[in-house]
Design a protein around this motif. Structure first.
Motif, PDB file in Angstrom:
ATOM      1  N   ARG A   1       0.858  -1.195   0.000  1.00  0.00           N
ATOM      2  CA  ARG A   1       0.000   0.000   0.000  1.00  0.00           C
ATOM      3  C   ARG A   1       0.893   1.244   0.000  1.00  0.00           C
ATOM      4  O   ARG A   1       2.002   1.216   0.527  1.00  0.00           O
ATOM      5  N   LEU A   2       0.396   2.320  -0.587  1.00  0.00           N
ATOM      6  CA  LEU A   2       1.104   3.600  -0.505  1.00  0.00           C
ATOM      7  C   LEU A   2       0.105   4.646  -0.020  1.00  0.00           C
ATOM      8  O   LEU A   2      -0.919   4.880  -0.669  1.00  0.00           O
ATOM      9  N   ILE A   3       0.393   5.224   1.126  1.00  0.00           N
ATOM     10  CA  ILE A   3      -0.467   6.262   1.688  1.00  0.00           C
ATOM     11  C   ILE A   3       0.258   7.589   1.492  1.00  0.00           C
ATOM     12  O   ILE A   3       1.344   7.793   2.054  1.00  0.00           O
ATOM     13  N   VAL A   4      -0.313   8.472   0.703  1.00  0.00           N
ATOM     14  CA  VAL A   4       0.334   9.774   0.460  1.00  0.00           C
ATOM     15  C   VAL A   4      -0.297  10.812   1.382  1.00  0.00           C
ATOM     16  O   VAL A   4      -1.506  11.058   1.332  1.00  0.00           O
ATOM     17  N   GLN A   5       0.531  11.411   2.204  1.00  0.00           N
ATOM     18  CA  GLN A   5       0.074  12.465   3.107  1.00  0.00           C
ATOM     19  C   GLN A   5       0.587  13.811   2.619  1.00  0.00           C
ATOM     20  O   GLN A   5       1.599  13.884   1.928  1.00  0.00           O
TER      21      GLN A   5
ATOM     22  N   THR B   1      15.184 -10.180   8.112  1.00  0.00           N
ATOM     23  CA  THR B   1      14.592 -10.003   9.451  1.00  0.00           C
ATOM     24  C   THR B   1      13.353  -9.113   9.347  1.00  0.00           C
ATOM     25  O   THR B   1      12.322  -9.382   9.958  1.00  0.00           O
ATOM     26  N   ILE B   2      13.467  -8.045   8.562  1.00  0.00           N
ATOM     27  CA  ILE B   2      12.334  -7.115   8.396  1.00  0.00           C
ATOM     28  C   ILE B   2      11.197  -7.819   7.651  1.00  0.00           C
ATOM     29  O   ILE B   2      10.025  -7.709   8.017  1.00  0.00           O
ATOM     30  N   MET B   3      11.567  -8.569   6.617  1.00  0.00           N
ATOM     31  CA  MET B   3      10.549  -9.238   5.791  1.00  0.00           C
ATOM     32  C   MET B   3       9.785 -10.316   6.566  1.00  0.00           C
ATOM     33  O   MET B   3       8.677 -10.680   6.188  1.00  0.00           O
ATOM     34  N   ASP B   4      10.386 -10.829   7.635  1.00  0.00           N
ATOM     35  CA  ASP B   4       9.699 -11.849   8.447  1.00  0.00           C
ATOM     36  C   ASP B   4       8.616 -11.250   9.335  1.00  0.00           C
ATOM     37  O   ASP B   4       7.806 -11.983   9.901  1.00  0.00           O
ATOM     38  N   ALA B   5       8.616  -9.918   9.499  1.00  0.00           N
ATOM     39  CA  ALA B   5       7.598  -9.298  10.355  1.00  0.00           C
ATOM     40  C   ALA B   5       6.224  -9.513   9.727  1.00  0.00           C
ATOM     41  O   ALA B   5       6.094  -9.589   8.499  1.00  0.00           O
ATOM     42  N   LYS B   6       5.202  -9.581  10.588  1.00  0.00           N
ATOM     43  CA  LYS B   6       3.855  -9.809  10.045  1.00  0.00           C
ATOM     44  C   LYS B   6       3.409  -8.613   9.211  1.00  0.00           C
ATOM     45  O   LYS B   6       2.672  -8.741   8.253  1.00  0.00           O
ATOM     46  N   GLU B   7       3.884  -7.446   9.594  1.00  0.00           N
ATOM     47  CA  GLU B   7       3.519  -6.234   8.866  1.00  0.00           C
ATOM     48  C   GLU B   7       4.721  -5.282   8.879  1.00  0.00           C
ATOM     49  O   GLU B   7       5.437  -5.198   9.886  1.00  0.00           O
TER      50      GLU B   7
ATOM     51  N   GLN C   1       8.155  -5.099  -1.989  1.00  0.00           N
ATOM     52  CA  GLN C   1       7.206  -5.542  -3.024  1.00  0.00           C
ATOM     53  C   GLN C   1       6.835  -7.012  -2.833  1.00  0.00           C
ATOM     54  O   GLN C   1       5.798  -7.462  -3.302  1.00  0.00           O
ATOM     55  N   MET C   2       7.731  -7.761  -2.146  1.00  0.00           N
ATOM     56  CA  MET C   2       7.499  -9.196  -1.947  1.00  0.00           C
ATOM     57  C   MET C   2       6.821  -9.473  -0.604  1.00  0.00           C
ATOM     58  O   MET C   2       6.622 -10.628  -0.245  1.00  0.00           O
ATOM     59  N   HIS C   3       6.528  -8.426   0.158  1.00  0.00           N
ATOM     60  CA  HIS C   3       5.925  -8.648   1.486  1.00  0.00           C
ATOM     61  C   HIS C   3       4.408  -8.656   1.351  1.00  0.00           C
ATOM     62  O   HIS C   3       3.836  -7.782   0.691  1.00  0.00           O
ATOM     63  N   PRO C   4       3.746  -9.623   2.003  1.00  0.00           N
ATOM     64  CA  PRO C   4       2.288  -9.693   1.844  1.00  0.00           C
ATOM     65  C   PRO C   4       1.528  -8.567   2.541  1.00  0.00           C
ATOM     66  O   PRO C   4       0.350  -8.352   2.273  1.00  0.00           O
ATOM     67  N   ASN C   5       2.190  -7.854   3.428  1.00  0.00           N
ATOM     68  CA  ASN C   5       1.466  -6.881   4.236  1.00  0.00           C
ATOM     69  C   ASN C   5       2.350  -5.668   4.526  1.00  0.00           C
ATOM     70  O   ASN C   5       2.787  -5.472   5.665  1.00  0.00           O
ATOM     71  N   SER C   6       2.618  -4.880   3.500  1.00  0.00           N
ATOM     72  CA  SER C   6       3.514  -3.738   3.718  1.00  0.00           C
ATOM     73  C   SER C   6       2.834  -2.428   3.329  1.00  0.00           C
ATOM     74  O   SER C   6       1.992  -2.399   2.426  1.00  0.00           O
ATOM     75  N   ILE C   7       3.202  -1.378   4.033  1.00  0.00           N
ATOM     76  CA  ILE C   7       2.662  -0.041   3.756  1.00  0.00           C
ATOM     77  C   ILE C   7       3.824   0.936   3.689  1.00  0.00           C
ATOM     78  O   ILE C   7       4.710   0.911   4.555  1.00  0.00           O
ATOM     79  N   ILE C   8       3.812   1.807   2.702  1.00  0.00           N
ATOM     80  CA  ILE C   8       4.720   2.950   2.709  1.00  0.00           C
ATOM     81  C   ILE C   8       3.860   4.182   2.934  1.00  0.00           C
ATOM     82  O   ILE C   8       2.815   4.342   2.289  1.00  0.00           O
TER      83      ILE C   8
END
Ligand code: GLP
Length: 270
Positions: free
Chosen positions: A2-6, A192-198, A230-237
């Motif tokens: 996801r990309l949230i633009v503020q 390590t970061i990619m293993d996080a649930k989110e 891009q390969m993480h199932p649950n990521s937000i920028i």
């Protein structure tokens, strides 16, 4: 992803703080286990920490049942050095909330055996069941934590040599003297970061625009470690308008459109 633009840095910081608070609150309702939170340092998260402290003071969020793991720490800086990540975290965040000291985990950059320290950190994360939400920033070269360009996308916590680019970028915190910046750091790996649930990465300012575009539109590449998301199932920028400067108009409009109902931070805690 996801990309949230503020609009700007202030609203970016508020959005992320409310998001983190909502995650902690949700976990406290449904789980008896602690919430495991990965945390960054740097100038980007400063506003978010300020906002989280306010939310804590207003009684909106509690850190009593939160365990934290910081992403990285310089090698060889005393913990009480004003630029150590230990100092940053206690000074800017932990000292102002109700977290238990024993629930704070920051890599020891002065450990006698640095490899063993990295292994201990990884094992502790695993023993606790993994990180629920990993927050991070990025460097202008797209690095996450201290995973510099060329870092393996499956890397784990380890000692890393900093690139000249990062040493120059971070010298602003060391009297603009590159000789004072440590040359190595301990850092969680991309794996390590990619293993996080989110995973939530914050990107603000014009100088991060190229890294943001590479991370979202470029190929997955070790040369822009942010792109692993891009390969993480649950990521937000979460980014601000200035950081969008290098995105294609279509990419920018697409994310603005699909996230239009999620841009107001106040809805996150309602
Ligand atoms: C350092 C840290 C990163 C951070 C980056 C950007 O290199 N290791 O975790 O994301 O700086 O810092 P800033 O937010 O100050 O631009």
């Amino acid at each position: 992803m996801r990309l949230i633009v503020q609009e700007d840095y202030q609203s970016l910081s508020e959005w992320i703080a409310y998001y983190v608070a909502s995650r902690i609150k949700k976990a406290s309702l449904s789980l008896s286990q602690p919430f495991i939170l990965g945390l960054p340092t740097g100038s980007s998260p400063f506003g978010m920490y300020q906002c989280l402290i306010e939310l804590y003071k207003k009684g909106i969020v509690s850190f009593e049942n939160v365990i934290t793991f910081n992403m990285d720490e310089y090698v060889g800086l005393p913990e009480n050095h004003s630029q150590s990540y230990h100092y940053f975290m206690w000074n800017n965040f932990f000292d102002h909330i109700n977290i238990k000291a024993e629930n704070v985990n920051i890599l020891n950059g002065n450990a006698k055996d640095l490899d063993a320290e990295c292994e201990r950190f990884e094992t502790k994360i695993k023993t606790l069941g993994g990180i629920d939400l990993f927050l991070g920033g990025i460097g202008p070269d797209g690095h996450i934590a201290f995973n510099e360009p060329g870092s393996s996308l499956t890397s784990r916590t380890r000692v890393k040599t900093l690139t000249t680019d990062t040493i120059i970028a971070n010298s602003r915190f060391f009297n603009s003297d590159i000789n004072q910046v440590p040359q190595t750091a301990l850092t969680v790996g991309v794996g390590t970061i990619m293993d996080a649930k989110e995973v939530l990465i914050m990107v603000n300012g014009h100088n991060k625009a190229r890294a943001l575009a590479q991370g979202i539109e470029g190929p997955v590449s070790q040369m822009w470690t942010i792109s692993a998301l891009q390969m993480h199932p649950n990521s937000i920028i979460v980014c601000d308008e200035l950081a969008c400067n290098e995105l294609k108009v279509g990419t920018y409009r697409y994310f603005k459109d699909i996230e239009k109902k999620n841009l107001d931070y106040k809805t996150l805690l309602s």
